[in-house]
Design an enzyme around this catalytic site. Structure first.
Site, PDB file in Angstrom:
ATOM      1  CD  GLN A 140      12.593  14.252   9.178  1.00 11.99           C
ATOM      2  OE1 GLN A 140      12.240  13.116   9.169  1.00 11.99           O
ATOM      3  NE2 GLN A 140      12.139  15.040   8.218  1.00 11.99           N
ATOM      4  CE  LYS A 161       9.788  10.774   7.443  1.00 10.50           C
ATOM      5  NZ  LYS A 161      10.881  11.483   7.277  1.00 10.50           N
ATOM      6  CG  ASP A 200      15.679   8.470   4.442  1.00 10.25           C
ATOM      7  OD1 ASP A 200      14.773   8.391   3.945  1.00 10.25           O
ATOM      8  OD2 ASP A 200      15.955   9.559   5.287  1.00 10.25           O
TER       9      ASP A 200
END
Ligand code: NAD
Length: 285
Positions: free
Chosen positions: A96, A52, A119
């Protein structure tokens, strides 16, 4: 059979995002910023965070990762997220997953400001997706929709069978397909006779995390198969959830693993972060 080439589409989309990021900088004097919170030392999570960061660098974004020890307190994570919520250089915040078992993941995801929830895991954005409103959509299913669209595959009126019902893959995938007027079935570990469901589908989308879950006799001739699974074999290869060699010849379209949905996920994270930056810039006008 035609491959749904996520690698090629991701590259094309990243080039556009990079150009838009430059235009954003010229207009606002700043660049889109992404903060990643990584707890513990799971090698797969570390690898994803590294990918990322590299993608942010390629797109000309600012990125920062907050790496925290496995035994960090929930309060310390919340404090860091709140700091990021108030940091004007940060447009997107990514936690994460998975988090260690002593941390309440739902609570942590709820602390992220919905306007920085790139997200799409905050209940606010989940609710907006469920009701068909604009908001942040989880990157993996969003990437699948982009990939289908690139190949002019319109889910409208099609029977779609999703295998896997997680909050990050299966459920948002179902919401997106339903919003696109598909007929949607969601199967999971407790589904009786999975094959009956996959055989009835025009599009089968699998994200279960089980090697070779979808076999040749579970797919009709001409089915479109989207393999969202990513599994590492004992000899270190990456494979999906579909027995690719046996299934592919029967399909009209299929995603390879790697090179299918995976690269699209990262690109959609960039796309969501750029969108967050553009939204924040509008708020300041
Ligand atoms: P998860 O463990 O949270 O959910 C798995 C889902 O699959 C559950 O709903 C479970 O009921 C279902 N399932 C498990 N075994 C099954 C079986 N035998 N039959 C039917 N259903 C079954 O996993 P997740 O986080 O949703 O990830 C699923 C897969 O997708 C994993 O392989 C993961 O690595 C992959 N993934 C890929 C990307 C990407 O970018 N391509 C992103 C996220 C996850």
């Amino acid at each position: 059979m035609q491959l749904l080439d996520g690698k090629a589409l991701a590259k094309k989309m990243e080039e556009n995002i990079s150009l838009e990021s430059k235009a954003f900088k010229q207009k606002t004097g700043r660049i889109p910023g992404l903060a990643v919170i990584l707890v513990g030392h799971d090698p797969a999570s570390q690898a994803y965070v590294g990918m990322k960061k590299k993608a942010c660098d390629r797109a000309g974004f600012y990125s920062v990762s907050h790496e925290m020890p496995e035994d960090i307190s929930q309060e310390a994570i919340i404090n860091t997220i709140e700091m990021m919520n108030h940091n004007p250089n940060i447009d997107g915040i990514l936690i994460q997953l998975p988090l260690p078992s002593h941390i309440d993941t739902t609570k942590i995801l709820e602390v992220v400001s919905p306007s920085k929830d790139v997200d799409g895991f905050h209940p606010y954005n989940v609710g907006r997706l469920a009701t068909g409103l604009h908001g942040f959509v989880p990157c993996t299913p969003l990437g699948v929709m982009e990939l289908l669209s690139e190949y002019n595959i319109d889910p409208k009126g099609k029977n779609c069978c999703i295998v896997g019902a997680s909050n990050i893959v299966g459920k948002p995938m179902a919401a997106l397909l339903l919003n696109a007027n598909a007929t949607v079935e969601i199967c999971h570990i407790f589904t009786d006779d999975l094959k009956k469901h996959t055989l009835a589908a025009d599009i089968v989308l699998v994200g279960a995390g089980v090697v070779n879950l979808i076999k040749e006799d579970m797919i009709r001739e001409g089915t479109i198969v989207v393999d969202i699974g990513i599994n590492k074999t004992s000899d270190g290869r990456l494979v999906g959830d579909v027995d690719f060699d046996a299934v592919a010849p029967k399909t009209s379209y299929i995603t390879p693993v790697p090179g299918g949905v995976g690269p699209m996920t990262i690109t959609m994270l960039l796309s969501n972060t750029l969108k967050a930056a553009q939204n924040h810039a509008k708020e300041l006008v």
